[in-house]
Design a protein around this motif. Structure first.
Motif, PDB file in Angstrom:
ATOM      1  N   ASP A 219       0.815  -1.217   0.000  1.00 16.73           N
ATOM      2  CA  ASP A 219       0.000   0.000   0.000  1.00 16.73           C
ATOM      3  C   ASP A 219       0.846   1.264   0.000  1.00 16.73           C
ATOM      4  O   ASP A 219       0.316   2.363  -0.174  1.00 16.73           O
ATOM      5  CB  ASP A 219      -0.935   0.011   1.216  1.00 16.73           C
ATOM      6  CG  ASP A 219      -1.982  -1.086   1.143  1.00 16.73           C
ATOM      7  OD1 ASP A 219      -2.587  -1.236   0.070  1.00 16.73           O
ATOM      8  OD2 ASP A 219      -2.175  -1.800   2.139  1.00 16.73           O
ATOM      9  N   ARG A 220       2.155   1.114   0.196  1.00 20.51           N
ATOM     10  CA  ARG A 220       3.063   2.260   0.155  1.00 20.51           C
ATOM     11  C   ARG A 220       3.856   2.281  -1.154  1.00 20.51           C
ATOM     12  O   ARG A 220       4.978   2.767  -1.193  1.00 20.51           O
ATOM     13  CB  ARG A 220       4.026   2.224   1.349  1.00 20.51           C
ATOM     14  CG  ARG A 220       3.406   2.673   2.662  1.00 20.51           C
ATOM     15  CD  ARG A 220       4.451   2.789   3.761  1.00 20.51           C
ATOM     16  NE  ARG A 220       3.927   3.455   4.938  1.00 20.51           N
ATOM     17  CZ  ARG A 220       3.872   4.774   5.107  1.00 20.51           C
ATOM     18  NH1 ARG A 220       4.331   5.570   4.155  1.00 20.51           N
ATOM     19  NH2 ARG A 220       3.380   5.300   6.201  1.00 20.51           N
ATOM     20  N   ASN A 221       3.275   1.758  -2.212  1.00 19.19           N
ATOM     21  CA  ASN A 221       4.019   1.719  -3.473  1.00 19.19           C
ATOM     22  C   ASN A 221       4.287   3.135  -3.985  1.00 19.19           C
ATOM     23  O   ASN A 221       3.468   4.048  -3.843  1.00 19.19           O
ATOM     24  CB  ASN A 221       3.288   0.854  -4.506  1.00 19.19           C
ATOM     25  CG  ASN A 221       2.160   1.584  -5.195  1.00 19.19           C
ATOM     26  OD1 ASN A 221       2.380   2.371  -6.111  1.00 19.19           O
ATOM     27  ND2 ASN A 221       0.935   1.322  -4.748  1.00 19.19           N
ATOM     28  N   ASP A 222       5.449   3.303  -4.577  1.00 20.40           N
ATOM     29  CA  ASP A 222       5.925   4.634  -4.950  1.00 20.40           C
ATOM     30  C   ASP A 222       5.131   5.282  -6.072  1.00 20.40           C
ATOM     31  O   ASP A 222       5.011   6.514  -6.121  1.00 20.40           O
ATOM     32  CB  ASP A 222       7.403   4.565  -5.343  1.00 20.40           C
ATOM     33  CG  ASP A 222       8.309   4.362  -4.139  1.00 20.40           C
ATOM     34  OD1 ASP A 222       7.898   4.734  -3.023  1.00 20.40           O
ATOM     35  OD2 ASP A 222       9.424   3.840  -4.311  1.00 20.40           O
ATOM     36  N   VAL A 223       4.599   4.495  -6.991  1.00 20.62           N
ATOM     37  CA  VAL A 223       3.829   5.078  -8.088  1.00 20.62           C
ATOM     38  C   VAL A 223       2.605   5.806  -7.537  1.00 20.62           C
ATOM     39  O   VAL A 223       2.317   6.951  -7.903  1.00 20.62           O
ATOM     40  CB  VAL A 223       3.410   3.994  -9.104  1.00 20.62           C
ATOM     41  CG1 VAL A 223       2.483   4.600 -10.164  1.00 20.62           C
ATOM     42  CG2 VAL A 223       4.636   3.381  -9.771  1.00 20.62           C
ATOM     43  N   LYS A 224       1.896   5.150  -6.647  1.00 17.42           N
ATOM     44  CA  LYS A 224       0.714   5.768  -6.048  1.00 17.42           C
ATOM     45  C   LYS A 224       1.083   7.036  -5.290  1.00 17.42           C
ATOM     46  O   LYS A 224       0.416   8.075  -5.423  1.00 17.42           O
ATOM     47  CB  LYS A 224       0.023   4.780  -5.100  1.00 17.42           C
ATOM     48  CG  LYS A 224      -1.173   5.382  -4.369  1.00 17.42           C
ATOM     49  CD  LYS A 224      -1.953   4.340  -3.594  1.00 17.42           C
ATOM     50  CE  LYS A 224      -1.242   3.868  -2.364  1.00 17.42           C
ATOM     51  NZ  LYS A 224      -2.111   2.987  -1.534  1.00 17.42           N
ATOM     52  N   PHE A 225       2.161   6.981  -4.519  1.00 13.79           N
ATOM     53  CA  PHE A 225       2.539   8.139  -3.713  1.00 13.79           C
ATOM     54  C   PHE A 225       3.037   9.299  -4.569  1.00 13.79           C
ATOM     55  O   PHE A 225       2.845  10.464  -4.215  1.00 13.79           O
ATOM     56  CB  PHE A 225       3.589   7.733  -2.676  1.00 13.79           C
ATOM     57  CG  PHE A 225       2.992   7.160  -1.418  1.00 13.79           C
ATOM     58  CD1 PHE A 225       1.773   6.511  -1.445  1.00 13.79           C
ATOM     59  CD2 PHE A 225       3.644   7.272  -0.202  1.00 13.79           C
ATOM     60  CE1 PHE A 225       1.207   5.987  -0.289  1.00 13.79           C
ATOM     61  CE2 PHE A 225       3.094   6.758   0.962  1.00 13.79           C
ATOM     62  CZ  PHE A 225       1.869   6.113   0.919  1.00 13.79           C
ATOM     63  N   VAL A 226       3.681   9.017  -5.698  1.00 10.89           N
ATOM     64  CA  VAL A 226       4.105  10.092  -6.595  1.00 10.89           C
ATOM     65  C   VAL A 226       2.879  10.780  -7.191  1.00 10.89           C
ATOM     66  O   VAL A 226       2.848  12.007  -7.333  1.00 10.89           O
ATOM     67  CB  VAL A 226       5.026   9.553  -7.708  1.00 10.89           C
ATOM     68  CG1 VAL A 226       5.191  10.594  -8.825  1.00 10.89           C
ATOM     69  CG2 VAL A 226       6.387   9.190  -7.142  1.00 10.89           C
ATOM     70  N   ILE A 227       1.864  10.003  -7.541  1.00 13.17           N
ATOM     71  CA  ILE A 227       0.630  10.585  -8.081  1.00 13.17           C
ATOM     72  C   ILE A 227       0.045  11.593  -7.099  1.00 13.17           C
ATOM     73  O   ILE A 227      -0.292  12.727  -7.464  1.00 13.17           O
ATOM     74  CB  ILE A 227      -0.402   9.480  -8.383  1.00 13.17           C
ATOM     75  CG1 ILE A 227       0.064   8.624  -9.562  1.00 13.17           C
ATOM     76  CG2 ILE A 227      -1.777  10.086  -8.675  1.00 13.17           C
ATOM     77  CD1 ILE A 227      -0.791   7.399  -9.807  1.00 13.17           C
ATOM     78  N   PHE A 228      -0.065  11.192  -5.838  1.00  6.15           N
ATOM     79  CA  PHE A 228      -0.621  12.101  -4.835  1.00  6.15           C
ATOM     80  C   PHE A 228       0.305  13.289  -4.587  1.00  6.15           C
ATOM     81  O   PHE A 228      -0.157  14.405  -4.344  1.00  6.15           O
ATOM     82  CB  PHE A 228      -0.894  11.349  -3.530  1.00  6.15           C
ATOM     83  CG  PHE A 228      -2.183  10.582  -3.537  1.00  6.15           C
ATOM     84  CD1 PHE A 228      -3.396  11.225  -3.342  1.00  6.15           C
ATOM     85  CD2 PHE A 228      -2.191   9.219  -3.766  1.00  6.15           C
ATOM     86  CE1 PHE A 228      -4.595  10.521  -3.363  1.00  6.15           C
ATOM     87  CE2 PHE A 228      -3.380   8.506  -3.792  1.00  6.15           C
ATOM     88  CZ  PHE A 228      -4.589   9.157  -3.591  1.00  6.15           C
ATOM     89  N   THR A 229       1.614  13.069  -4.665  1.00  6.51           N
ATOM     90  CA  THR A 229       2.572  14.163  -4.465  1.00  6.51           C
ATOM     91  C   THR A 229       2.389  15.246  -5.517  1.00  6.51           C
ATOM     92  O   THR A 229       2.322  16.442  -5.203  1.00  6.51           O
ATOM     93  CB  THR A 229       4.015  13.626  -4.519  1.00  6.51           C
ATOM     94  OG1 THR A 229       4.223  12.718  -3.432  1.00  6.51           O
ATOM     95  CG2 THR A 229       5.022  14.764  -4.426  1.00  6.51           C
TER      96      THR A 229
END
Length: 208
Positions: free
Chosen positions: A73-83
């Motif tokens: 759930d902490r995958n980087d692709v998802k977090f970059v999208i939100f960033t």
């Protein structure tokens, strides 16, 4: 980030994440606006704070009670999208209200428009940022199928487990503490693994 968020910063961030995930087999796990810096001399973006990082697909070890294992759930692709969404719109409601496992990147990717905040500074139209981001997400959807574990990365990084200090219980039997953040271990001067800088000069990271 009060300075202009240039399109090249997004491209550099994407390159850094690809380097970490696909080449080194490492997941940063906490990409967000406050974990980004810009080198004033090189004008390159830097990603820091690797306290949530883990080897891709690693299940942890019993010695550290499974601490620092990989969390999908902490995958980087998802977090970059939100960033990127947060840098453009200044809307931080998603991460304030939801835990990582509750975050759904489709909620922001499916929006017809991303309303640029009046204080957000960009050097290209919002549509250009979304185009670059969308194309990258599509590419990663394919590469994620072939690199789903750190052992499948092209140059997997050796990631030593955290040292565990023994302590004595009331009956004097040896016990072990659970794993600790590397940032709390740096003060005593213990040897800790650090990541160098790839040739593109846009990656700067030290866990702790």
């Amino acid at each position: 980030m009060d300075r202009v968020f240039k399109l090249k910063y997004l491209e550099q961030l994407i390159g850094v994440v690809d380097h970490l995930n696909l080449r080194l087999g490492i997941v940063h796990g906490d990409s967000c606006p406050w974990n980004l810096l810009v080198d004033a001399e090189t004008d390159n973006i830097q990603l820091f704070d690797f306290n949530c990082a883990a080897r891709l697909g690693w299940e942890g070890d019993e010695e550290n009670r499974l601490e620092f294992r990989y969390e999908p759930d902490r995958n980087d692709v998802k977090f970059v999208i939100f960033t990127v969404y947060e840098l453009i719109t200044r809307e931080f409601c998603f991460r304030r209200e939801f835990y990582p496992h509750e975050l759904d990147e489709s909620e922001v990717m499916s929006k017809k428009t991303w309303a640029k905040h009046r204080e957000a500074k960009l050097d290209r139209p919002v549509a250009e940022y979304r185009r670059v981001l969308t194309e990258w997400v599509k590419r990663r959807a394919q590469t994620n199928k072939s690199v789903d574990h750190f052992t499948k990365a092209s140059e997997p990084l050796s990631w030593p487990p955290l040292q565990v200090e023994p302590f004595m219980a009331w009956d004097q039997s040896p016990l072990k503490k659970r794993g600790r953040m590397r940032s709390t271990m740096s003060a005593p001067g213990q040897e800790l693994p650090k990541m160098g800088t790839p040739g593109d000069g846009v990656f700067a990271a030290c866990r702790g």
